[in-house]
Scaffold this motif. Structure first.
Motif, PDB file in Angstrom:
ATOM      1  N   ILE A  41       0.840  -1.205   0.000  1.00  0.00           N
ATOM      2  CA  ILE A  41       0.000   0.000   0.000  1.00  0.00           C
ATOM      3  C   ILE A  41       0.874   1.254   0.000  1.00  0.00           C
ATOM      4  O   ILE A  41       0.588   2.234  -0.693  1.00  0.00           O
ATOM      5  CB  ILE A  41      -0.949  -0.010   1.212  1.00  0.00           C
ATOM      6  N   TRP A  66      -8.556  -3.055   0.023  1.00  0.00           N
ATOM      7  CA  TRP A  66      -7.902  -1.750   0.159  1.00  0.00           C
ATOM      8  C   TRP A  66      -6.589  -1.712  -0.623  1.00  0.00           C
ATOM      9  O   TRP A  66      -6.245  -0.692  -1.247  1.00  0.00           O
ATOM     10  CB  TRP A  66      -7.641  -1.444   1.632  1.00  0.00           C
ATOM     11  N   THR A  67      -5.856  -2.809  -0.596  1.00  0.00           N
ATOM     12  CA  THR A  67      -4.583  -2.862  -1.322  1.00  0.00           C
ATOM     13  C   THR A  67      -4.803  -2.753  -2.824  1.00  0.00           C
ATOM     14  O   THR A  67      -4.101  -2.006  -3.518  1.00  0.00           O
ATOM     15  CB  THR A  67      -3.848  -4.184  -0.999  1.00  0.00           C
ATOM     16  N   PRO A  85      -8.936  -0.004   7.168  1.00  0.00           N
ATOM     17  CA  PRO A  85      -7.735  -0.801   6.858  1.00  0.00           C
ATOM     18  C   PRO A  85      -7.033  -1.359   8.092  1.00  0.00           C
ATOM     19  O   PRO A  85      -6.698  -2.550   8.134  1.00  0.00           O
ATOM     20  CB  PRO A  85      -6.844   0.199   6.110  1.00  0.00           C
ATOM     21  N   SER A 140      -4.487   7.003   7.274  1.00  0.00           N
ATOM     22  CA  SER A 140      -5.340   5.839   7.025  1.00  0.00           C
ATOM     23  C   SER A 140      -5.219   4.788   8.122  1.00  0.00           C
ATOM     24  O   SER A 140      -6.214   4.178   8.524  1.00  0.00           O
ATOM     25  CB  SER A 140      -4.983   5.206   5.674  1.00  0.00           C
ATOM     26  N   TYR A 193     -14.274  -2.371   8.979  1.00  0.00           N
ATOM     27  CA  TYR A 193     -13.834  -2.374   7.584  1.00  0.00           C
ATOM     28  C   TYR A 193     -12.744  -1.350   7.304  1.00  0.00           C
ATOM     29  O   TYR A 193     -12.309  -1.216   6.155  1.00  0.00           O
ATOM     30  CB  TYR A 193     -15.036  -2.134   6.662  1.00  0.00           C
ATOM     31  N   PHE A 233      -8.800  -6.245   3.638  1.00  0.00           N
ATOM     32  CA  PHE A 233      -7.518  -5.553   3.510  1.00  0.00           C
ATOM     33  C   PHE A 233      -6.933  -5.719   2.107  1.00  0.00           C
ATOM     34  O   PHE A 233      -6.301  -4.802   1.573  1.00  0.00           O
ATOM     35  CB  PHE A 233      -6.531  -6.082   4.556  1.00  0.00           C
TER      36      PHE A 233
END
Length: 280
Positions: free
Chosen positions: A189, A263-264, A234, A210, A232, A260
């Motif tokens: 990330i 998100w990545t 990160p 974040s 939810y 996760f």
């Protein structure tokens, strides 16, 4: 007697043909691997990440053991386990690995080296995939080793206490591997944020916000909203990947991993879009 002079032009030797170099995925990966290890910041920051993960885990284990049976024991350690104590440094290690991930990509923009990189690999996207894969793998290995080392020493410190656990206890190995995977994805990330924002300061700011600031701000929302949003985020989804126990307010390890990963992928997609659409 006349002599006719015939001049024979000597043919110049033909130049040897230039070898045909092709840009392949393996060569791009090798290039990014070399660039990563040629930076002094790589060695320093990886060392700090490993130090944070191990040192803070041992400090937490020692602090717990010194307070066992004491009426003044910290409430946060009342239900601690050898796993949670050993992984106490995860929050600190994620900053080191995430910041290094930002430097891997944004650092090339700040120095102008990105122009040479993209001149050698005109298709652009293989550069992003290679940077993310190389650093993600390195961060995964370093974090996993650190997690197992921290638990190995930490479990010895808390041996004979209610928090005592060994590698054979249910869920321990899964938690340690989950911590390594989480930190490896944090590195990916960071790499994506560096490519997306093209600024070291900007990438680090968004990363810290974040992972650390947004969860605190969510706590200001009504409790019903917190229950729907908080799992939810990160950092919370990542924490559920290596938590030993779960309740109704947290995600399962598999669900946390999927969130996760989402998100990545979102961060990588944003970085890929800007890399393709914008000039360097």
């Amino acid at each position: 007697m006349s002599t006719t002079l015939t001049t024979t032009a000597e043919a110049s030797p033909a130049a040897p043909p230039r070898p045909a170099y092709r840009v392949t995925g393996r060569r791009v990966l090798a290039s990014e691997w070399t660039k990563l290890w040629s930076l002094r910041s790589t060695w320093i920051t990886l060392g700090l990440g490993l130090l944070f993960l191990v040192a803070f885990g041992l400090i937490a284990a020692n602090h717990y053991k010194s307070g066992v049976g004491s009426p003044h024991q910290d409430r946060d350690f009342a239900t601690a386990t050898a796993v949670s104590l050993s992984l106490f440094g995860t929050n600190f290690a994620q900053l080191a690995l995430g910041v290094l991930g930002v430097l891997v990509t944004a650092g090339e923009y700040s120095t102008g080296m990105i122009r040479s990189t993209l001149a050698a690999v005109p298709r652009r996207l293989p550069v992003l995939w290679s940077k993310a894969a190389v650093f993600g793998l390195v961060a995964l290995v370093v974090a996993t080793v650190g997690a197992f080392v921290a638990f190995g020493f930490g479990s010895g410190i808390v041996s004979g206490t209610p928090a005592a656990m060994g590698f054979t206890h249910a869920g321990v190995v899964r938690s340690l591997l989950g911590a390594g995977l989480y930190l490896g994805l944090v590195g990916v990330i960071g790499t994506a944020l560096g490519a997306l924002l093209r600024s070291v300061a900007g990438g680090i700011s968004v990363l810290v916000a974040s992972l650390m600031l947004v969860p605190g701000l969510i706590s200001l929302l009504p409790s019903s909203w917190q229950d729907d949003i908080s799992p939810y985020l990160p950092s919370n989804a990542g924490e559920s990947m290596f938590a030993l126990t779960h309740d109704s307010t947290t995600l399962s390890p598999t669900a946390g991993l999927l969130v996760f990963l989402g998100w990545t992928v979102l961060a990588l997609a944003g970085a890929a879009y800007r890399l393709v659409r914008s000039d360097v």
